[in-house]
Design an enzyme around this catalytic site. Structure first.
Site, PDB file in Angstrom:
ATOM      1  N   ARG A  52      38.203  33.870  34.570  1.00  0.00           N
ATOM      2  CA  ARG A  52      37.399  34.779  36.026  1.00  0.00           C
ATOM      3  C   ARG A  52      36.442  34.655  36.865  1.00  0.00           C
ATOM      4  NH1 ARG A  52      41.193  39.572  34.389  1.00  0.00           N
ATOM      5  NH2 ARG A  52      43.682  38.345  33.730  1.00  0.00           N
ATOM      6  N   ASP A 161      41.101  52.843  44.017  1.00  0.00           N
ATOM      7  CA  ASP A 161      40.610  52.028  43.608  1.00  0.00           C
ATOM      8  C   ASP A 161      39.441  51.463  43.736  1.00  0.00           C
ATOM      9  OD1 ASP A 161      42.777  49.461  41.815  1.00  0.00           O
ATOM     10  OD2 ASP A 161      41.266  48.965  42.121  1.00  0.00           O
TER      11      ASP A 161
END
Length: 291
Positions: A52, A161
């Site tokens: 990732r 978020d």
């Protein structure tokens, strides 16, 4: 709705596509993510984290993971959102866990709007809003309730978020039509604008819903700038990856941010059992503050 490190993802063999994430670097990243995000990364996640983060190394033109760890040490806040985005998977959809919206429509919104009629204040927080489907779905049922009751109420939804990419998508409010599977035909016609030309196959959230939703970056483990209290908080599929102490602290903070007998909505696989004495379970993953 923002699940960190989905164990179902796969990457190629360690080192096949770039630098290898060594033991020391992974130990630092594991501690960093636990401290700043409340996520516990097991050793079995090392290959996934490596895959990732390789894209982030390329974006920053860094030679390896040691240089990336040095960047985090120098300025943690500047890279925290990007790190969270790299190792996270957005798990979200419109009207996911429909029973929560049914409770809003059938019970909570009618009661709140009647109690607050004449200029009262109604606040709902979508914590971990991901790409925006959750707060906009809440906005749909809220807008419909306001129209139905004609109540004069100051109603707003806060959506927060940690991921910059997720927040950018939420602010844009443009979704592929095939992502609207949970939205009824009536609501599609009422609350979405169909794209044309280069936007064919996409739909944009109606301006009325955008007026109801305020989108802001927020790390749930850091300071919260909000001053007033909320009638309801949606924190679904966010805390499942947190360790127990982080969950306990977060639930205590949520209790402090809720109005008396306010509501906390969790995800379908989450529970407050043994973690808080501030709430009563009153429905499927629906909790009400005791006082």
């Amino acid at each position: 709705m923002h699940a960190l490190v989905d164990s179902g993802d796969a990457v190629g063999p360690a080192g096949a596509a770039g630098p290898t994430l060594g033991e020391a670097e992974f130990a630092f990243l594991r501690d960093f993510v636990l401290q700043h995000c409340g996520i516990s990364l097991g050793e079995h996640k090392r290959q996934l984290v490596q895959g990732r983060l390789l894209r982030r190394l390329r974006a920053l033109a860094l030679p390896g993971f040691a240089a990336y760890c040095d960047l985090l040490k120098r300025d943690p806040e500047s890279e925290l959102g990007e790190l969270a985005s790299c190792i996270s998977t957005n798990v979200t959809s419109f009207f996911r866990e429909m029973h929560h919206y049914d409770m809003l429509v059938d019970e909570l919104l009618p009661r709140w709007l009647e109690e607050k009629r004449g200029g009262g204040r109604l606040r709902i927080w979508s914590a971990g809003c991901s790409t925006g489907e959750e707060p906009y779905a809440i906005a749909m049922v809220l807008a419909e309730a306001l129209e139905r009751t004609r109540a004069d109420v100051d109603a707003k939804i806060l959506a927060t978020d940690l991921s910059p990419q997720a927040l950018a998508a939420a602010r844009k409010g443009v979704y592929p039509v095939d992502r609207l599977g949970g939205v009824s035909d009536e609501r599609r016609k009422r609350w979405f604008l169909r794209g044309e030309g280069s936007y064919d196959g996409y739909a944009q959230i109606h301006p009325r819903l955008r007026e109801l939703v305020t989108i802001q970056p927020l790390n749930l483990l850091h300071e919260w700038p909000m001053q007033g209290r909320f009638d309801a908080i949606f924190c679904r599929n966010v805390v499942i990856y947190f360790d127990k102490p982080t969950k306990q602290r977060l639930f205590a903070r949520y209790a402090g941010m809720l109005e008396s007998r306010g509501y906390l909505f969790l995800g379908h696989s989450e529970s407050m059992y043994g973690l808080s004495e501030d709430f009563d379970l009153i429905g499927r993953t629906v909790y009400r503050k005791r006082t």
